[in-house]
Scaffold this active site. Sequence first.
Site, PDB file in Angstrom:
ATOM      1  N   SER A 150      -8.834  -1.032  -4.785  1.00  0.00           N
ATOM      2  CA  SER A 150      -9.042  -0.617  -3.408  1.00  0.00           C
ATOM      3  C   SER A 150     -10.540  -0.439  -3.145  1.00  0.00           C
ATOM      4  O   SER A 150     -11.295  -1.399  -3.198  1.00  0.00           O
ATOM      5  CB  SER A 150      -8.244   0.659  -3.109  1.00  0.00           C
ATOM      6  N   LYS A 186       0.858  -1.186   0.000  1.00  0.00           N
ATOM      7  CA  LYS A 186       0.000   0.000   0.000  1.00  0.00           C
ATOM      8  C   LYS A 186       0.896   1.238   0.000  1.00  0.00           C
ATOM      9  O   LYS A 186       1.380   1.683   1.036  1.00  0.00           O
ATOM     10  CB  LYS A 186      -0.919  -0.007   1.214  1.00  0.00           C
TER      11      LYS A 186
END
Length: 626
Positions: free
Chosen positions: A408, A203
């Site tokens: 996401s 991430k």
Amino acid sequence: MKSLFSAIGWLFSKAWWLLDGTRRALMNLVVLVLLIILVTALFTRGPKPLADKTTLVLKLDGSLVEQFSGSPREQLMAQAQGRGTPKQTRLRDVLAALDQAARDDKVGAVLLDVENLQGAGLAGLHEVSAALQRFKKSGKPVLAYADSYSQRGYFLAAQANEVYLHPMGMVMLEGFGRWRTYYKDAMERLGVTAHVAKVGTYKSFAEPYTATGPSPATVEAEGLVYGELWRGFTTTVETARKLEAGSIARSIDQIPQLLAAVKGDTAQMALQAKLVDGLKTRDQMRELLIAKGAKDEESKSFRQVSLGQYMAYVKDAGAPNKLQPGVGIVVAEGEIVDGDAGPGRIGGDSTARLIRKAREDEGIKAVVLRVNSPGGSAFASEIVRRELELTRQAGKPVVVSMGDVAASGGYWISMSSDAVIADAGTITGSIGVFGILPTAEGLMGKLSLHTGGVTTSWLAGAYDPRRPMDPRYLAAVQSGVENIYARFTGLAAQARKSTPEKIDTVAQGRIWTGAQAKERGLVDRLGSFDDAVQTAAQLAKLEVKAGERPRLAYVERDLSRSERLIASLTDVLAPPLALAVGQSLGLDALPAPVAEELAAIQEITRIAARGQWDRAAAVHCLCGAP
């Protein structure tokens, strides 16, 4: 003296009579013109018939989008502030026009103009490419012409029967990738600290604020994705142009030598590399189109119709019978935010209402969610996902069609569906969570500024960007982030019929192409938007004739009376408002990637400052289409 006043009074009365009479005459004339236009519109059925051998000019300007962004009010204010409105071409209009033109005896050819195509992902390009191939199967040619071709534009131009370039132009093929700006050292000099809470090795959203370069994990993940996308791009182009495999990569490696051989003539280099079929000036191209089609005596050019004009000839994409059961289409495009949002962004509440509207419509038997989003608010994503879950529980199938990006939060909203269909070039995955909380206590000290006050508990005002981060508050945010990640992977495991542990191995915030996601069980299959529609129709057991689509109903927010009024007055009101409001400089003036980062951080900081650490977590991916 009295007679003088009487004369002046008489003159004023006559002048007023003349002025009032002129005003009334002008008003009556305006009303008469409006009545004539209205009567003409009522008695004129459809557009003027096209002449034979008309060329459809497919001019793709700006960004290729799923829906036009911004409400009428936002478009008006953009014009008023001197920013203008971004040019956009709606994908479904392009596809519908090409499919209609293939059946239209009056359309003899398509001219592809991609000179000003500025934004498009591979999924959208694949959809247009397939539509061009369907048009070519009708036996009609596609010609492409440009002063210069960008990488995106050339991908489509390569699908044409004939590709032409201006003698002073070039074909720009450079590959995929990006360079990000890293702010850590600059922020330290300013006295600003970025506090990050996250789950996910890959991430990387917050990396520019905590590092001076990409992490090895980021390089690994992005290298794998960009490499696969570039191989697909070059293979498609080389196949379409009948080039030797690997020729594009070799040409890029040899650009200095190839340019030197043609004395810097980029157009000749493109011609020798067989990227184009010929070099023509604009007038030469016009003559070629006249010869292949027909001459319009009025314009003294080739007979043509633009995409915008041709949409009046395009038949309804749905079934002829409007009452026939159909498939509802809900478009989820842009950043995901809490509350309501207009077209171009996904509001948790507003998009949920659209889904509920489709569920409660008795004429809609299945729903296709078209996703083109890098994510955003985790809370808003869950609001949308839950509404889709309720739709399935109500007995209506839900099929997700992934566009350029569904990562996401864009993946989160895709998890309550009967089928997930992605394009091979879709960027998806990025199952990870983060929160970023900047503080500027160092900057306050440099400016000799101080804060002070009294609170009844440590939590009151615990996050204040002017003060050092309270470690207890950061720990609370980290706990919230971890909870949301566990919820994310748990929902994904349930949707994919897997386990949280197995999902975690392909999650950790890592992005994948649609093809890679299919291999790892994150999507059901690869296909187009039309494949998703057909799948939804089959799940709903709709009767559809072979080769036809079911009736499609795009579920969109109805405009209010004021919005319809604003839309009609935009061109009239914008100029004076521009003078009154003046020019403004905001995020729109920054490069797009920087603006996207700052906008997301602004939203997270705003929420955290309200003490809502449960919503300070984001499921957002800086992974736009290459």
